[in-house]
Write an enzyme that holds these catalytic residues in place. Structure first.
Site, short mmCIF file in Angstrom:
data_model
loop_
_atom_site.label_atom_id
_atom_site.label_comp_id
_atom_site.label_asym_id
_atom_site.label_seq_id
_atom_site.Cartn_x
_atom_site.Cartn_y
_atom_site.Cartn_z
N LYS A 35 -20.03 56.81 -12.04
CA LYS A 35 -20.07 57.83 -10.98
C LYS A 35 -21.39 58.60 -11.09
O LYS A 35 -21.66 59.22 -12.12
CB LYS A 35 -18.88 58.79 -11.12
N ASP A 86 -8.27 61.09 0.73
CA ASP A 86 -9.16 60.13 0.06
C ASP A 86 -9.24 60.40 -1.45
O ASP A 86 -9.76 59.58 -2.19
CB ASP A 86 -10.56 60.17 0.67
N GLY A 143 -19.49 56.80 -2.24
CA GLY A 143 -20.84 57.24 -1.92
C GLY A 143 -21.70 57.41 -3.15
O GLY A 143 -22.92 57.51 -3.07
N ASP A 178 -27.09 62.07 -1.89
CA ASP A 178 -28.05 61.40 -2.77
C ASP A 178 -27.46 60.39 -3.75
O ASP A 178 -28.19 59.77 -4.52
CB ASP A 178 -28.86 62.46 -3.54
N ASP A 200 -10.72 62.11 -8.97
CA ASP A 200 -11.84 62.88 -8.41
C ASP A 200 -11.77 64.35 -8.82
O ASP A 200 -11.38 65.23 -8.05
CB ASP A 200 -11.90 62.76 -6.88
P1 AMP Z 1 -15.50 64.25 -2.62
O1 AMP Z 1 -15.50 65.55 -1.89
O2 AMP Z 1 -16.26 64.30 -3.92
O3 AMP Z 1 -14.17 63.65 -2.77
O4 AMP Z 1 -16.38 63.26 -1.73
C1 AMP Z 1 -16.10 62.95 -0.40
C2 AMP Z 1 -17.01 61.84 0.05
O5 AMP Z 1 -18.36 62.20 -0.07
C3 AMP Z 1 -16.85 60.55 -0.74
O6 AMP Z 1 -17.05 59.49 0.15
C4 AMP Z 1 -17.96 60.64 -1.73
O7 AMP Z 1 -18.38 59.39 -2.20
C5 AMP Z 1 -19.05 61.30 -0.92
N1 AMP Z 1 -20.00 62.05 -1.75
C6 AMP Z 1 -19.81 63.25 -2.34
N2 AMP Z 1 -20.91 63.63 -2.99
C7 AMP Z 1 -21.83 62.67 -2.81
C8 AMP Z 1 -23.18 62.48 -3.23
N3 AMP Z 1 -23.82 63.38 -3.97
N4 AMP Z 1 -23.80 61.35 -2.84
C9 AMP Z 1 -23.18 60.44 -2.08
N5 AMP Z 1 -21.92 60.55 -1.65
C10 AMP Z 1 -21.25 61.66 -2.00
MG MG Z 2 -13.51 62.05 -3.53
#
Ligand code: AMP
Ligand code: MG
Length: 494
Positions: free
Chosen positions: A118, A258, A97, A130, A268
């Site tokens: 990132k 994930d 994302g 965002d 991550d």
């Molecule tokens: P995470 O909790 O960081 O492992 O993220 C879980 C999911 O949310 C993943 O698919 C990330 O790419 C997406 N994600 C987290 N933060 C953002 C952001 N600010 N913008 C877009 N996608 C996000």
């Molecule tokens: Mg993640």
């Protein structure tokens, strides 16, 4: 005017995840940020990758390149689709994302690498977010990935950190954007397999497994059952990884499937934390109310995630084979943990009785909330002494209990073949003086946020690059957290 249009262009392109084609990842352009500034640069990783280590050698456009404002290589970036179990609940579509796969190449030793930016803007997988990452979480990811590498724990790496002070990012308050360029042989996650499995596309699971074996686990190709060998290899690496975390007191914070790397890398960095005052149930992530990802839960959560992966492997293997592979986790974890603990305690090999010695030690450390890192480092200095140093004794609440433990420990050392000097050197190489405590990262974050002063990041980076070498200029980094650190909280907001 472009001095170095493609800093990576002299490295041989070696298609990685992109070779799987458009079903697995799609083309996405980075979204430029205004006035990017290079906040940190990792010269030693640059050398490893085959880049010039000196930041000056890359010219003034480096920040633009590493912000995604100017293409890094001739090929367009990609974002991949994956799914995953988040806090126990299956989410059928996640994906990159906010991370863009910007380059795939091999280094001078012919090892494959992928480079992601990132925080370089939204993708089709951003859902309602965002596509950005805030400066504070980017500083933490940048510093911690390199700190973990130096601690000898498999991890994704970080090449650089770019700050965009004029790009606002809204979280609980107005913050500013940053972009970490992170590198790994692959960012493949358990969730990449789960995505295709739950869509009922067994052929895609097979394609992904074949690619994974061909590119990252070639040794499995020769096995009688290559997919079974692949699953075993992932289980073994995951067991080794979580043993490494437990040994240094690292808490990941969001161990969703994930966020689990197929290559067994720490992946991550979000609301992670290192243990300070020992508490086996320590929860580092403020958003994790029930402690699903508490320190002492990590081994079983890693196994839980392996079950998720095993489920996806139902597209490739029969149930019995998957369950048999999963049964390999516990002994693999105990072997890896035993090795890590033997090194920490100064033992050449780990014996069954040593678990009791270790469990009892944990109880004593918990009673006094003794600092995990300082305890082990002090023990390393004092392993050949009949008495523990006074400073360390003062940290222990149950001194009588500890004296009993210490006598048992010394008796155990007497049965170990290492000479005292050899043991001390080995313990000092296993028990770090420095880890990235939250308050240390916080000091670097405040300076960078308030004054765009990035020097504390570089200082911490230099210290953490050699965590086993005590240096007087870094003495304060090895100390107990100050009182103000008690109120620091990190959450999923990043
Ligand atoms: P995470 O909790 O960081 O492992 O993220 C879980 C999911 O949310 C993943 O698919 C990330 O790419 C997406 N994600 C987290 N933060 C953002 C952001 N600010 N913008 C877009 N996608 C996000
Ligand atoms: Mg993640």
């Amino acid at each position: 005017m472009s001095h170095t249009p493609h800093i990576l262009s002299h490295l041989p392109r070696q298609p990685g995840f992109s070779a799987l084609g458009d079903a697995f990842s799609g083309l996405v352009a980075a979204t430029p940020v205004p006035a990017p500034r290079l906040a940190a640069w990792n010269g030693s990783l640059a050398s490893e990758l085959g880049l010039h280590p000196s930041v000056e050698a890359h010219g003034p456009e480096l920040a633009e390149l590493l912000a995604g404002n100017v293409p890094l290589v001739a090929h367009p970036p990609r974002a991949s689709v994956y799914a995953g179990h988040q806090f126990g609940v299956y989410v059928p579509q996640l994906g990159d994302g906010r991370a863009l796969l910007c380059a795939e190449f091999s280094d001078p030793a012919s090892r494959p690498w992928e480079l992601q930016l990132k925080g370089a803007g939204p993708t089709p997988y951003s859902r309602r977010a965002d596509g950005r990452a805030v400066l504070r979480s980017s500083i933490r990811e940048y510093l911690c990935s390199e700190a973990m590498h130096a601690l000898g724990i498999p991890t994704t790496r970080a090449l650089a950190l770019v700050h965009a002070p004029e790009q606002p990012v809204w979280r609980e308050r107005r913050e500013t954007a940053a972009i970490v360029s992170r590198a790994a042989p692959s960012f493949l996650r358990f969730g990449h397999f789960e995505y295709w499995y739950y869509r009922g596309e067994a052929e895609r699971v097979r394609e992904l497994a074949d690619w994974t074996i061909a590119r990252h686990f070639p040794e499995c190709r020769e096995a009688a059952q290559p997919y079974r060998a692949l699953l075993s290899a992932i289980i073994s690496r995951s067991a080794g990884l979580v043993a490494g975390w437990q040994a240094v007191g690292f808490c990941h914070g969001v161990l969703n499937s994930d966020n689990m790397s197929v290559l067994g890398l720490t992946l991550d960095y979000g609301p992670f934390g290192f243990l300070d005052g020992f508490d086996a149930g320590h929860i580092c992530n403020h958003s994790d109310e029930r402690g699903r990802y508490a320190y002492d839960q990590q081994p079983r959560i890693v196994l839980w995630n392996l079950y998720c992966l095993g489920q996806a492997f139902m597209a490739l293997l029969c149930r019995e084979d998957i369950l048999a592979a999963l049964d390999e986790f516990q002994p693999a974890f105990e072997r890896a943990m035993g090795q890590r603990l033997a090194a920490k305690l100064g033992l050449r090999d780990w014996q069954d009785d040593d678990w009791t010695l270790y469990d009892d030690l944990q109880g004593l450390l918990a009673a006094g909330r003794s600092d995990w890192t300082i305890f082990w480092r002090s023990l390393s200095h004092a392993a050949d002494q009949p008495e523990l140093p006074a400073a360390l004794r003062d940290q222990l609440l149950d001194r009588a209990g500890f004296a009993g433990w210490h006598a048992r420990y010394r008796a155990r050392l007497a049965a170990d073949p290492q000479a005292p000097a050899e043991r001390k050197a080995a313990m000092l190489a296993a028990n770090p003086a420095y880890v990235l405590r939250n308050h240390l990262a916080e000091q670097a974050i405040r300076l960078a946020e308030d004054e765009q002063d990035y020097r504390e990041i570089a200082r911490l980076q230099a210290c953490l690059a050699e965590p086993f070498v005590e240096r007087s200029e870094f003495a304060s980094y090895a100390a107990l957290p100050p009182d103000w650190a008690r109120t620091l909280a990190v959450s999923c907001s990043s």
